[in-house]
Design a protein around this motif. Structure first.
Motif, PDB file in Angstrom:
ATOM      1  N   GLN A 151      55.356  -9.746  71.887  1.00  0.00           N
ATOM      2  CA  GLN A 151      56.681  -9.135  71.977  1.00  0.00           C
ATOM      3  C   GLN A 151      57.689  -9.902  71.129  1.00  0.00           C
ATOM      4  O   GLN A 151      58.441  -9.314  70.344  1.00  0.00           O
ATOM      5  CB  GLN A 151      57.152  -9.107  73.429  1.00  0.00           C
ATOM      6  CG  GLN A 151      58.570  -8.547  73.597  1.00  0.00           C
ATOM      7  CD  GLN A 151      59.120  -8.765  74.999  1.00  0.00           C
ATOM      8  OE1 GLN A 151      58.402  -9.161  75.918  1.00  0.00           O
ATOM      9  NE2 GLN A 151      60.404  -8.514  75.166  1.00  0.00           N
ATOM     10  N   VAL A 152      57.709 -11.216  71.284  1.00  0.00           N
ATOM     11  CA  VAL A 152      58.642 -12.050  70.527  1.00  0.00           C
ATOM     12  C   VAL A 152      58.355 -11.968  69.032  1.00  0.00           C
ATOM     13  O   VAL A 152      59.266 -11.826  68.207  1.00  0.00           O
ATOM     14  CB  VAL A 152      58.572 -13.508  71.020  1.00  0.00           C
ATOM     15  CG1 VAL A 152      59.380 -14.436  70.111  1.00  0.00           C
ATOM     16  CG2 VAL A 152      59.076 -13.611  72.456  1.00  0.00           C
ATOM     17  N   ASP A 153      57.072 -12.044  68.673  1.00  0.00           N
ATOM     18  CA  ASP A 153      56.701 -11.999  67.258  1.00  0.00           C
ATOM     19  C   ASP A 153      57.098 -10.680  66.612  1.00  0.00           C
ATOM     20  O   ASP A 153      57.569 -10.653  65.467  1.00  0.00           O
ATOM     21  CB  ASP A 153      55.195 -12.221  67.099  1.00  0.00           C
ATOM     22  CG  ASP A 153      54.765 -13.659  67.348  1.00  0.00           C
ATOM     23  OD1 ASP A 153      55.646 -14.550  67.344  1.00  0.00           O
ATOM     24  OD2 ASP A 153      53.557 -13.890  67.546  1.00  0.00           O
ATOM     25  N   VAL A 154      56.899  -9.572  67.320  1.00  0.00           N
ATOM     26  CA  VAL A 154      57.257  -8.266  66.771  1.00  0.00           C
ATOM     27  C   VAL A 154      58.759  -8.175  66.530  1.00  0.00           C
ATOM     28  O   VAL A 154      59.210  -7.765  65.450  1.00  0.00           O
ATOM     29  CB  VAL A 154      56.793  -7.127  67.705  1.00  0.00           C
ATOM     30  CG1 VAL A 154      57.480  -5.807  67.339  1.00  0.00           C
ATOM     31  CG2 VAL A 154      55.286  -6.958  67.629  1.00  0.00           C
ATOM     32  N   VAL A 155      59.554  -8.572  67.510  1.00  0.00           N
ATOM     33  CA  VAL A 155      61.008  -8.485  67.352  1.00  0.00           C
ATOM     34  C   VAL A 155      61.482  -9.369  66.208  1.00  0.00           C
ATOM     35  O   VAL A 155      62.270  -8.940  65.360  1.00  0.00           O
ATOM     36  CB  VAL A 155      61.724  -8.864  68.664  1.00  0.00           C
ATOM     37  CG1 VAL A 155      63.235  -8.975  68.443  1.00  0.00           C
ATOM     38  CG2 VAL A 155      61.432  -7.827  69.736  1.00  0.00           C
ATOM     39  N   ASN A 156      60.993 -10.598  66.164  1.00  0.00           N
ATOM     40  CA  ASN A 156      61.416 -11.503  65.088  1.00  0.00           C
ATOM     41  C   ASN A 156      60.991 -10.984  63.717  1.00  0.00           C
ATOM     42  O   ASN A 156      61.746 -11.062  62.746  1.00  0.00           O
ATOM     43  CB  ASN A 156      60.845 -12.904  65.321  1.00  0.00           C
ATOM     44  CG  ASN A 156      61.555 -13.645  66.430  1.00  0.00           C
ATOM     45  OD1 ASN A 156      62.723 -13.381  66.721  1.00  0.00           O
ATOM     46  ND2 ASN A 156      60.865 -14.584  67.060  1.00  0.00           N
ATOM     47  N   ALA A 157      59.774 -10.451  63.630  1.00  0.00           N
ATOM     48  CA  ALA A 157      59.285  -9.950  62.348  1.00  0.00           C
ATOM     49  C   ALA A 157      60.063  -8.710  61.907  1.00  0.00           C
ATOM     50  O   ALA A 157      60.508  -8.623  60.752  1.00  0.00           O
ATOM     51  CB  ALA A 157      57.798  -9.638  62.444  1.00  0.00           C
ATOM     52  N   ILE A 158      60.227  -7.745  62.797  1.00  0.00           N
ATOM     53  CA  ILE A 158      60.942  -6.521  62.434  1.00  0.00           C
ATOM     54  C   ILE A 158      62.390  -6.828  62.088  1.00  0.00           C
ATOM     55  O   ILE A 158      62.952  -6.266  61.134  1.00  0.00           O
ATOM     56  CB  ILE A 158      60.852  -5.480  63.565  1.00  0.00           C
ATOM     57  CG1 ILE A 158      59.398  -5.053  63.807  1.00  0.00           C
ATOM     58  CG2 ILE A 158      61.720  -4.259  63.249  1.00  0.00           C
ATOM     59  CD1 ILE A 158      58.717  -4.399  62.630  1.00  0.00           C
ATOM     60  N   ASP A 159      63.022  -7.715  62.837  1.00  0.00           N
ATOM     61  CA  ASP A 159      64.404  -8.093  62.520  1.00  0.00           C
ATOM     62  C   ASP A 159      64.504  -8.733  61.140  1.00  0.00           C
ATOM     63  O   ASP A 159      65.548  -8.668  60.486  1.00  0.00           O
ATOM     64  CB  ASP A 159      64.952  -9.056  63.579  1.00  0.00           C
ATOM     65  CG  ASP A 159      65.343  -8.336  64.868  1.00  0.00           C
ATOM     66  OD1 ASP A 159      65.269  -7.086  64.904  1.00  0.00           O
ATOM     67  OD2 ASP A 159      65.719  -9.024  65.834  1.00  0.00           O
ATOM     68  N   ALA A 160      63.413  -9.357  60.700  1.00  0.00           N
ATOM     69  CA  ALA A 160      63.376  -9.965  59.368  1.00  0.00           C
ATOM     70  C   ALA A 160      62.801  -9.021  58.319  1.00  0.00           C
ATOM     71  O   ALA A 160      62.478  -9.442  57.201  1.00  0.00           O
ATOM     72  CB  ALA A 160      62.551 -11.257  59.403  1.00  0.00           C
ATOM     73  N   LYS A 161      62.655  -7.734  58.673  1.00  0.00           N
ATOM     74  CA  LYS A 161      62.124  -6.696  57.779  1.00  0.00           C
ATOM     75  C   LYS A 161      60.681  -6.966  57.387  1.00  0.00           C
ATOM     76  O   LYS A 161      60.268  -6.674  56.264  1.00  0.00           O
ATOM     77  CB  LYS A 161      63.009  -6.530  56.540  1.00  0.00           C
ATOM     78  CG  LYS A 161      64.414  -6.053  56.878  1.00  0.00           C
ATOM     79  CD  LYS A 161      65.239  -5.788  55.623  1.00  0.00           C
ATOM     80  CE  LYS A 161      66.628  -5.261  55.988  1.00  0.00           C
ATOM     81  NZ  LYS A 161      67.444  -4.986  54.786  1.00  0.00           N
TER      82      LYS A 161
END
Length: 231
Positions: A151-161
């Motif tokens: 969950q954390v990895d997905v949010v951080n990655a998507i927020d960073a495009k």
């Protein structure tokens, strides 16, 4: 809001589903033997602690609840090009649109598929994706801390495009109750999230008739058990 019933496997065996590209669930769809388990997170092998993951979830819960990236969808061009197609989808969100053949060469893809998420991470970073790393889920059942970490990895990655490329196997059900079966292994792309990452939007290169669907992060984590993802 917190996850519940994490100890219960979210994947159940269902009848093999036919797709526009063949029989999903057979080894030929999505790439035969599309990736063994990888030994550890790369480059950082440290396993997440419950405290650190909880702190990270508290942080992302303060952000916008949802985000979906712009990307260009293109179905895989043959039965073993799931990894090239999923990697290409991720690259298009960063302004690149290489051919699937070019990506396949870089991945080392053959008719047997693509070895592991280590390869998608390597190619994504080589092509200009920033800070991608491989996260292994080596056990047959994904642990709660690993679900939270996804969950954390997905949010951080998507927020960073940075779309996430996941290496999965088996059957998982989306939020509409539709099963998606890839018994021989498959790669797909996470292009967005909702509810602060508790749901993910998947771009699936195997079936243009169901190219997008939403799935709980718990189901995706169980789907990627014994494999991993690039985030």
């Amino acid at each position: 809001m917190t996850f519940v019933n994490r100890w219960l496997p979210a994947i159940t065996e269902t009848p093999i589903r036919k797709t526009a590209l063949g029989i999903a669930g057979l080894a030929v769809v999505g790439g035969a033997f599309a990736g063994p388990a990888i030994a550890m997170d790369s480059p950082n092998p440290a396993s997440p602690t419950a405290a650190s993951v909880t702190a990270n979830i508290a942080d992302i819960d303060k952000r916008a609840p949802s985000k979906v990236l712009d990307y260009q969808y293109k179905a895989q061009e043959n039965f073993y090009y799931c990894a090239p197609a999923a990697t290409r989808i991720a690259l298009t969100a960063q302004g690149q649109a290489p051919s699937q053949d070019d990506v396949a060469k870089q991945l080392g893809t053959t008719e047997a598929g693509t070895n592991s998420a280590e390869d998608t991470t390597r190619v994504l970073n080589k092509a200009g994706g920033k800070d991608y790393r491989t996260v292994a889920l080596p056990d047959t059942t994904t642990k709660p801390a690993q679900m939270d970490k996804l969950q954390v990895d997905v949010v951080n990655a998507i927020d960073a495009k940075r779309p996430v490329v996941a290496n999965i196997k088996g059957t998982a059900t989306d939020v509409d109750g539709t099963p998606h079966s890839y018994e021989g292994g498959h790669y797909l792309t996470v292009v967005g999230y909702d509810d602060h990452g508790r749901k993910v939007k998947i771009a699936d290169p195997a079936n243009p008739n169901q190219s997008e669907y939403w799935m709980s992060t718990i189901n995706l984590a169980n789907w990627a058990a014994e494999r991993g993802y690039s985030a």
